[in-house]
Scaffold this active site. Structure first.
Site, PDB file in Angstrom:
ATOM      1  N   HIS A  13      15.287  10.931 -12.696  1.00 51.85           N
ATOM      2  CA  HIS A  13      15.293  12.000 -13.695  1.00 51.85           C
ATOM      3  C   HIS A  13      16.517  11.923 -14.603  1.00 51.85           C
ATOM      4  CE1 HIS A  13      12.024  14.320 -11.876  1.00 51.85           C
ATOM      5  NE2 HIS A  13      12.570  14.093 -10.698  1.00 51.85           N
ATOM      6  N   CYS A  38      -5.609  -7.839   5.665  1.00 55.73           N
ATOM      7  CA  CYS A  38      -4.344  -8.364   6.208  1.00 55.73           C
ATOM      8  C   CYS A  38      -3.799  -7.561   7.378  1.00 55.73           C
ATOM      9  CB  CYS A  38      -3.282  -8.406   5.115  1.00 55.73           C
ATOM     10  SG  CYS A  38      -2.645  -6.770   4.687  1.00 55.73           S
ATOM     11  N   SER A  74      13.617  17.871  -4.894  1.00 55.62           N
ATOM     12  CA  SER A  74      13.024  16.614  -5.374  1.00 55.62           C
ATOM     13  C   SER A  74      13.990  15.796  -6.225  1.00 55.62           C
ATOM     14  CB  SER A  74      11.755  16.912  -6.156  1.00 55.62           C
ATOM     15  OG  SER A  74      12.062  17.724  -7.256  1.00 55.62           O
ATOM     16  N   CYS A 113      -6.855  -2.229   0.020  1.00 53.92           N
ATOM     17  CA  CYS A 113      -7.739  -2.416   1.185  1.00 53.92           C
ATOM     18  C   CYS A 113      -7.155  -1.788   2.444  1.00 53.92           C
ATOM     19  CB  CYS A 113      -8.076  -3.891   1.393  1.00 53.92           C
ATOM     20  SG  CYS A 113      -6.972  -4.798   2.495  1.00 53.92           S
ATOM     21  N   CYS A 155      -3.815  -7.760  -1.451  1.00 55.86           N
ATOM     22  CA  CYS A 155      -3.843  -6.717  -2.484  1.00 55.86           C
ATOM     23  C   CYS A 155      -2.474  -6.572  -3.138  1.00 55.86           C
ATOM     24  CB  CYS A 155      -4.271  -5.376  -1.899  1.00 55.86           C
ATOM     25  SG  CYS A 155      -5.866  -5.389  -1.083  1.00 55.86           S
ATOM     26  N   LYS A 180       5.554  24.517 -11.308  1.00 58.64           N
ATOM     27  CA  LYS A 180       5.918  23.274 -11.977  1.00 58.64           C
ATOM     28  C   LYS A 180       4.737  22.360 -12.264  1.00 58.64           C
ATOM     29  CE  LYS A 180      10.145  21.695 -11.685  1.00 58.64           C
ATOM     30  NZ  LYS A 180      11.377  21.076 -11.203  1.00 58.64           N
TER      31      LYS A 180
END
Lengths: 414, 483
Positions: B74, B467, B362, B462, B427, B275
């Site tokens: 931010h 995997c 946050s 996946c 992936c 928010k």
């Protein structure tokens, strides 16, 4: 530092479809045919399916995979495993990564045969905790057959189609009790013999009309919460949950290449000769229609091989094609483009899928309000299983017309 | 070979996950190995001679609130002007951007648009612009609907305008925590995991004895950076300064194939109703939709709910309709450490030789380095008598970001070590070499989830279909792979 090479045909994916296409192409003398697979071994998904149904005399998946690997090799096609196709560098050029380094391979024709996979729990938006012990059939089969890993002691299997019953058998062999199979549908979607055997001989209950509403457990899964259509809820303790079926095409490469996709199958849109919207690029196998049995996919691969061979010889590519569109309860049709000057698909038939049990409903195919085909289905279609119709009507599709609609009018389930 | 060399020679690189704790007295013990605790440990590690422990209840660093956030670096444009949070976010933002550039933490300066969807939100933009300026951020400006549409062509219909905040970035939160912890441990900090603090016994005038799951730990000073549990740890010290109310945020991660749909962080315009939900790209090439905001009592309620997912999809459909057609890669929920106070609660208690770093919400990821500097300052003022800070040897983290070359794309790396050409997780294109490096790193993963946060293995669309079993095998063979 990419090594650059040129081949005649590059096939991406060494499963039954890709191998069959390569074997046919090489045996027809189509030049240098190369098959790439990102896995360490060729053969595709059947390698992990240690159950019958892959051929006469109860041939199992690994044996079936091995036959096609040998067929492709004997024909003269070059199989390269451990090679990942990472992106397109041109209309018929692909970039690869392997332990030997980076390559850029250009071909006269590219055949995409990247197959399909099951949707995992997250993609199905199943709420709850994120504990270990939640897998797809694909992950589970590899864990037990390739790595001999211990999986758990008591499982819930989500799904009741053929792959779900295959998972059930594999779980039993791995020493895992199965608490229940759970399906949102009113009935299972496999053969009656198989379902009866699971219920009576193995004592595994099939919970129909039920969905998993929450996964429970910290660290390791401890159970699932179920909701039945009539409002009843239940808590089933388990330490393993296997999400089965709900196959989706592995279409990443097709999308990265900007190929036109079919909104129903989510695989590349193709005509009856496996031609995509881009000249020289073909697509075949379960990338087109997750998921058909391996034998059907291999037949398709062989047909695609013939189609690619013809393209290499005459260079023809359709200038126009008409899309096929389906409406609920149908979810897709493949092939999903009709090329009016050569309308009949290889194999002569179209595959379709419904989302629910609909009885022996009338199927109507129209273009711009004009009926091309009208018939009652010979058997009631089953969700999660393909059914097929002949393709004679495709000859009546007009090149200058709008999309062709395929509708299934719901009758009484039965 | 590019695996991380052992460091420092002869120094203690100590990460423990079980067994008895060492029989030593630490000068400072940091409770909580989240992004804030790790940043503080790193800051203290720069003080030569200081004996520091970093302890956490979990089996890995960054395993609580820090692992499940919106991953945004931010600017602090919308903080409460004059607050401690505003100051630390502003300073932290600059510090972390520079640190990330030097240590290989992926950051993409994509910028943010606060999109106004109705008149009330449009009317709120000038006040937000003024607030940004009061926070010392003067690059923001209000743009009209045409410019919004040009810059975000896939946005849903009805956007009336936006506040353009070009300085907002997306960052990899996992690598950030790990970089701090790695630097701290290499500089001699003892990291003790699976080590929940149950009691604090100030039996001696100069010494706390912490009763942990793994036995007693002696320390002169205590830093409480326990995140969600900071109020609990504070109560062990006899403080009743604040209560942490876990605020759950559920998020949906969409597949990489959705990444082209969005160019900026699309922030909601904060109104009286809260928010709101954002849509943002991630440095891994996905698209994030979330979070919800639900005040709960249970500090372990990190599950998603059907209602939460439905709410997010409904909001997401308005912001970016095409997003809903894309495959979902993951659904997760994080708990923010909200308190009854509007600002961070950072307080030193010289009498009890303690410092509490609580109520870090946050913005904690962005502010972490500034919080750490501030914490060291407060400790020093409180009488901890910290040695002067030296320079830490820099750290270079493996790249998880899509905007920078990954090992599978690098011919030089593969030529030197073919393991970087062996793709294990298809992936996410994670190679065997990267998995091996993570398993032998200074702070190795304690679980498959920890390995995922270090490499992305098993974290793709996946979710392990291809995997999963292979990655588990490599994880379990960890020790062999190091050779």
């Amino acid at each position: 530092m990419r090594r650059e090479r040129i081949v005649d045909v590059l096939v991406v994916g060494a499963g039954p479809a890709g191998l069959a296409a390569a074997a046919v192409l090489a045996s027809l003398g189509a030049g240098e045919i190369e098959v790439l697979d990102r896995e360490p071994r060729a053969g595709g998904m059947p390698r992990h399916c240690h159950h019958g149904g892959f051929g006469p005399l109860g041939l199992e998946g690994p044996g079936f995979a091995e036959r096609w690997v040998r067929a492709a090799e004997r024909s003269g096609a070059v199989l390269r495993t451990g090679v990942t196709v990472t992106n397109w560098a041109g209309p018929l050029t692909l970039d690869t990564t392997s332990p030997r380094g980076l390559e850029r391979i250009t071909a006269r024709a590219v055949v995409l045969a990247t197959g399909a996979r099951e949707r995992p729990r997250a993609a199905r938006l199943v709420p709850g905790a994120r504990p270990a012990g939640v897998l797809t059939t694909g992950e589970f089969l590899r864990a037990v057959h390739v790595h001999r890993q211990r999986v758990g002691t008591r499982a819930v299997v989500v799904g009741a189609e053929s792959v779900s019953f295959a998972a059930l058998d594999a779980l039993r062999l791995a020493g895992v009790d199965v608490a229940a199979l759970v399906t949102e549908h009113p009935r299972h979607q496999t053969s009656p013999v198989r379902a009866l055997d699971a219920r009576l001989r193995r004592g595994v209950p099939l919970l129909t009309g039920a969905t998993v509403t929450e996964l429970l457990g910290r660290g390791r899964v401890s159970g699932v919460r179920l909701a039945h259509r009539d409002g009843r809820t239940a808590h089933v303790p388990c330490d393993t949950v296997v999400f089965t079926g709900d196959f989706v095409p592995e279409h990443e490469l097709a999308r990265r290449g900007g190929l036109l996709l079919d909104p129903g199958t989510r695989g590349p849109a193709i005509d009856g000769a496996f031609r995509t919207a881009r000249r020289g690029v073909f697509a075949v196998g379960n990338l087109l229609h997750a998921v058909e049995p391996a034998r059907a996919v291999a037949r398709e691969g062989a047909a695609a091989g013939t189609a690619v061979r013809r393209y290499l010889a005459d260079g023809d590519w359709p200038s126009a094609s008409v899309p096929l569109r389906v409406a609920a309860p149908l979810v897709w049709v493949a092939p999903n483009l009709v090329t009016p000057d050569e309308p009949l698909p290889y194999g002569g038939r179209f595959a379709l899928r419904t989302a629910e049990f609909v009885g022996r409903a009338p199927l109507v195919i129209t273009q711009d309000g004009r009926t091309l085909h009208h018939a009652r289905l010979p058997r009631p279609p089953v969700p999660n299983r393909p059914f097929h119709i002949g393709g004679e009507w495709a000859a009546r599709v007009r090149a200058d017309g709008g999309p062709v609609r395929v509708d299934l009018f719901e009758g009484a389930p039965g | 070979m590019t695996s991380i060399p052992p460091f420092p020679p002869g120094g203690g690189t100590t990460v423990t996950r079980g067994g008895a704790l060492p029989d030593v007295t630490y000068d400072v013990t940091v409770v909580g190995a989240g992004v804030v605790g790790c940043a503080i440990a790193r800051e203290l590690a720069a003080r030569p001679g200081l004996r520091v422990a970093l302890v956490d209840a979990s089996n890995d660093v960054g395993d609580g609130t820090s692992k499940a956030n919106t991953a945004i670096l931010h600017t602090g444009f919308d903080a409460v002007p004059g607050s401690l949070e505003a100051r630390l976010v502003r300073e932290g933002s600059r510090l972390l951007a520079a640190y990330a550039a030097g240590s290989g933490i992926p950051v993409e300066p994509v910028g943010a648009l606060l999109v106004a969807w109705d008149q009330e939100q449009l009317d709120a933009l000038p006040a937000l612009l003024a607030k940004a300026e009061r926070n010392g951020y003067d690059a923001a400006r209000i743009i009209g609907p045409e410019e919004v549409r040009t810059r975000e062509p896939h946005l849903g219909p009805g956007a009336l305008g936006a506040l353009d905040v070009p300085g907002e970035s997306v960052i990899c939160p996992w690598t950030t925590v790990l970089a701090y912890a790695t630097q701290a441990v290499r500089a001699g900090v003892d990291l003790h995991l699976n080590c929940r603090v149950n009691t604090v016994d100030p039996s001696d005038d100069d010494l706390h004895v912490l009763g942990t799951e793994r036995g007693a730990l002696r320390t002169r000073w205590l830093v409480n950076a326990a995140g969600l549990h900071a109020d609990t740890v504070d109560r062990l010290l006899g403080h009743h300064d604040f209560t942490v109310t876990p605020r759950r945020g559920q998020l949906i991660v969409y597949d990489k194939l959705a990444r082209d749909l969005v160019r900026h962080i699309l922030l909601p315009v904060p109104t009286a109703l809260g928010k709101g939900v954002l849509v943002a790209p991630t440095v891994y090439g996905n698209v994030l939709l979330g979070p919800t905001a639900e005040d709960l009592d249970d500090k372990s309620a990190t599950g998603s709910t059907a209602e939460g997912i439905a709410t997010l999809r409904e909001k997401g459909r308005r912001i970016l309709p095409e997003l809903l057609d894309e495959e979902v890669t993951a659904v997760y929920a994080g708990l923010r450490a909200a308190t009854e106070h509007d600002d961070y609660r950072i307080r030193a208690d010289p009498g009890r030789r303690a410092l509490t770093v609580g109520g870090i919400r946050s913005t904690g990821l962005t502010a972490s380095l500034a919080i750490a500097a501030y914490a060291a300052e407060l400790l020093d003022d409180a009488g901890a008598d910290l040695p002067a800070a030296g320079a830490l040897p820099p750290v270079r983290m493996p790249n998880l970001g899509e905007a920078f070359p990954r090992p599978y794309q690098r011919a030089d790396l593969i030529a030197a070590d073919p393991a970087y050409g062996t793709v294990v997780c298809h992936c996410e294109r994670v190679t065997r070499g990267e998995i091996r490096d993570a398993l032998s790193a200074t702070v190795p993963p304690g679980s498959l989830e920890g390995l995922r946060r270090r490499t992305r293995a098993r974290g793709g669309r996946c979710q392990g279909f291809h995997c999963g079993a292979d990655v588990r095998e490599l994880f379990e063979r960890g020790a062999e792979l190091r050779d």
